[in-house]
Scaffold this motif. Structure first.
Motif, short mmCIF file in Angstrom:
data_model
loop_
_atom_site.label_atom_id
_atom_site.label_comp_id
_atom_site.label_asym_id
_atom_site.label_seq_id
_atom_site.Cartn_x
_atom_site.Cartn_y
_atom_site.Cartn_z
N VAL A 1 1.55 35.54 -2.64
CA VAL A 1 1.97 34.14 -2.68
C VAL A 1 1.01 33.34 -1.82
O VAL A 1 0.65 33.75 -0.71
N SER A 2 0.58 32.20 -2.34
CA SER A 2 -0.28 31.28 -1.60
C SER A 2 0.52 29.99 -1.40
O SER A 2 0.83 29.30 -2.37
N MET A 3 0.87 29.70 -0.15
CA MET A 3 1.76 28.58 0.13
C MET A 3 1.01 27.40 0.74
O MET A 3 0.28 27.54 1.72
N GLY A 4 1.21 26.22 0.13
CA GLY A 4 0.57 24.99 0.57
C GLY A 4 1.29 24.35 1.73
O GLY A 4 2.05 23.40 1.55
N VAL A 5 1.05 24.83 2.92
CA VAL A 5 1.67 24.28 4.13
C VAL A 5 1.00 22.95 4.50
O VAL A 5 1.65 21.97 4.79
N GLN A 6 -0.32 22.93 4.54
CA GLN A 6 -1.20 21.79 4.81
C GLN A 6 -1.20 21.31 6.25
O GLN A 6 -2.24 21.01 6.79
N SER A 7 -0.05 21.21 6.90
CA SER A 7 0.02 20.74 8.29
C SER A 7 1.38 21.12 8.87
O SER A 7 2.34 21.32 8.12
N PRO B 1 -12.15 44.34 -17.80
CA PRO B 1 -11.08 44.49 -16.82
C PRO B 1 -10.73 43.16 -16.14
O PRO B 1 -11.61 42.36 -15.85
N VAL B 2 -9.46 42.96 -15.91
CA VAL B 2 -8.97 41.75 -15.24
C VAL B 2 -8.50 42.16 -13.84
O VAL B 2 -7.46 42.81 -13.70
N PRO B 3 -9.26 41.78 -12.79
CA PRO B 3 -8.90 42.19 -11.43
C PRO B 3 -7.92 41.24 -10.75
O PRO B 3 -7.27 41.63 -9.78
N THR B 4 -7.82 39.99 -11.22
CA THR B 4 -6.93 39.03 -10.57
C THR B 4 -6.29 38.11 -11.61
O THR B 4 -6.88 37.82 -12.65
N VAL B 5 -5.10 37.67 -11.28
CA VAL B 5 -4.41 36.62 -12.04
C VAL B 5 -3.97 35.60 -11.01
O VAL B 5 -3.39 35.97 -9.98
N PHE B 6 -4.25 34.33 -11.25
CA PHE B 6 -3.91 33.28 -10.30
C PHE B 6 -3.14 32.19 -11.02
O PHE B 6 -3.68 31.52 -11.90
N LEU B 7 -1.87 32.05 -10.67
CA LEU B 7 -1.05 30.97 -11.21
C LEU B 7 -1.05 29.87 -10.17
O LEU B 7 -0.39 29.96 -9.14
N GLY B 8 -1.86 28.85 -10.42
CA GLY B 8 -2.04 27.81 -9.42
C GLY B 8 -2.28 26.46 -10.03
O GLY B 8 -2.34 26.29 -11.25
N GLY B 9 -2.44 25.50 -9.15
CA GLY B 9 -2.65 24.13 -9.58
C GLY B 9 -1.31 23.49 -9.88
O GLY B 9 -0.48 24.08 -10.55
N ILE C 1 -2.13 39.54 -8.13
CA ILE C 1 -1.47 38.54 -8.97
C ILE C 1 -0.83 37.52 -8.03
O ILE C 1 0.17 37.80 -7.37
N THR C 2 -1.44 36.34 -7.98
CA THR C 2 -1.07 35.30 -7.02
C THR C 2 -0.32 34.17 -7.70
O THR C 2 -0.68 33.75 -8.81
N SER D 1 -2.37 17.27 -12.88
CA SER D 1 -0.98 17.65 -12.65
C SER D 1 -0.12 16.40 -12.72
O SER D 1 -0.61 15.29 -12.50
N PHE D 2 1.15 16.59 -13.03
CA PHE D 2 2.04 15.47 -13.25
C PHE D 2 3.38 15.73 -12.60
O PHE D 2 3.85 16.85 -12.56
N ALA D 3 4.00 14.66 -12.12
CA ALA D 3 5.30 14.77 -11.46
C ALA D 3 6.41 14.38 -12.43
O ALA D 3 6.23 13.56 -13.32
N GLU D 4 7.55 15.02 -12.22
CA GLU D 4 8.79 14.70 -12.90
C GLU D 4 8.72 14.86 -14.42
O GLU D 4 9.30 14.07 -15.17
N ILE D 5 8.03 15.91 -14.87
CA ILE D 5 8.02 16.22 -16.31
C ILE D 5 8.41 17.68 -16.54
O ILE D 5 7.96 18.32 -17.48
#
Length: 194
Positions: free
Chosen positions: A106-112, A43-51, A81-82, A13-17
């Motif tokens: 939605v999967s949210m990266g809270v972390q702490s 059959p497609v049971p899940t779609v994950f837009l992540g990373g 579909i996440t 992954s890259f920042a500022e592009i």
């Protein structure tokens, strides 16, 4: 795509592009098209837009991607579909757009929930912003929300971890993912820890 690449991340992954998002989307749509014949009838049971941070994408972009999936693949009617999101990039209009496009989780990266731990991890959001973002996601109509937390940070106490864990659980997420911090060789975090 990331606003800032976190110190612990060793993903591609890259920042500022963000200016490259349109070219990336075009390439992704083409790759989905090219793979479709090999997936015909499966059959497609899940779609994950992540990373990285998919919540930097415009809702129209997510809609085009999901339209291609629905058009070229056998997406199950109840498919999950996440879309991963970081709290600092969550806004109500965009979240409603993702929901309208067909995202249903939605999967949210809270972390702490500790400012000093978030700063150590190079996260841009504050604990208050994380809570606000969670509420925005719910207001946008998402009834399936995951939150991510990281434990095992250097100098993190059991009390600190429990406070983050219990704090997020009070929000009422539908799922909680807890990850032990892995210090990956070659990351800025590895240098800090060393």
């Amino acid at each position: 795509f990331c606003t800032v690449k976190c110190a612990y991340c060793d993903f591609n992954s890259f920042a500022e592009i963000e200016d490259q998002i349109p070219a990336w989307e075009t390439a992704l749509l083409r790759e989905l098209e090219l793979w479709a014949p090999q997936m015909a009838g499966r059959p497609v049971p899940t779609v994950f837009l992540g990373g990285g941070t998919p919540s930097l994408l415009e809702a129209a972009s997510v809609e085009r991607i999901l339209d291609r999936v629905r058009g070229d693949y056998t997406l199950q009617a109840a498919a999950e579909i996440t879309l991963e999101a970081n709290p600092e990039s969550v806004d109500l209009e965009r979240m409603r757009g993702y929901r309208a496009a067909g995202v249903n989780r939605v999967s949210m990266g809270v972390q702490s929930l500790h400012a000093e731990e978030l700063q150590f991890l190079d996260r841009l959001h504050s604990p208050d912003r994380a809570r606000q973002a969670f509420e925005i996601v719910r207001t946008a109509g998402f009834s399936n929300v995951n939150t991510d937390l990281i434990y095992g940070l250097p100098d993190q106490t059991l009390s600190s971890w429990q406070k983050s864990l219990n704090g997020v659980l009070q929000w009422g997420p539908d799922h909680l993912s807890c990850y032990a911090l892995t210090v990956e060789e070659g990351t800025p975090l590895a240098a800090r820890v060393a």
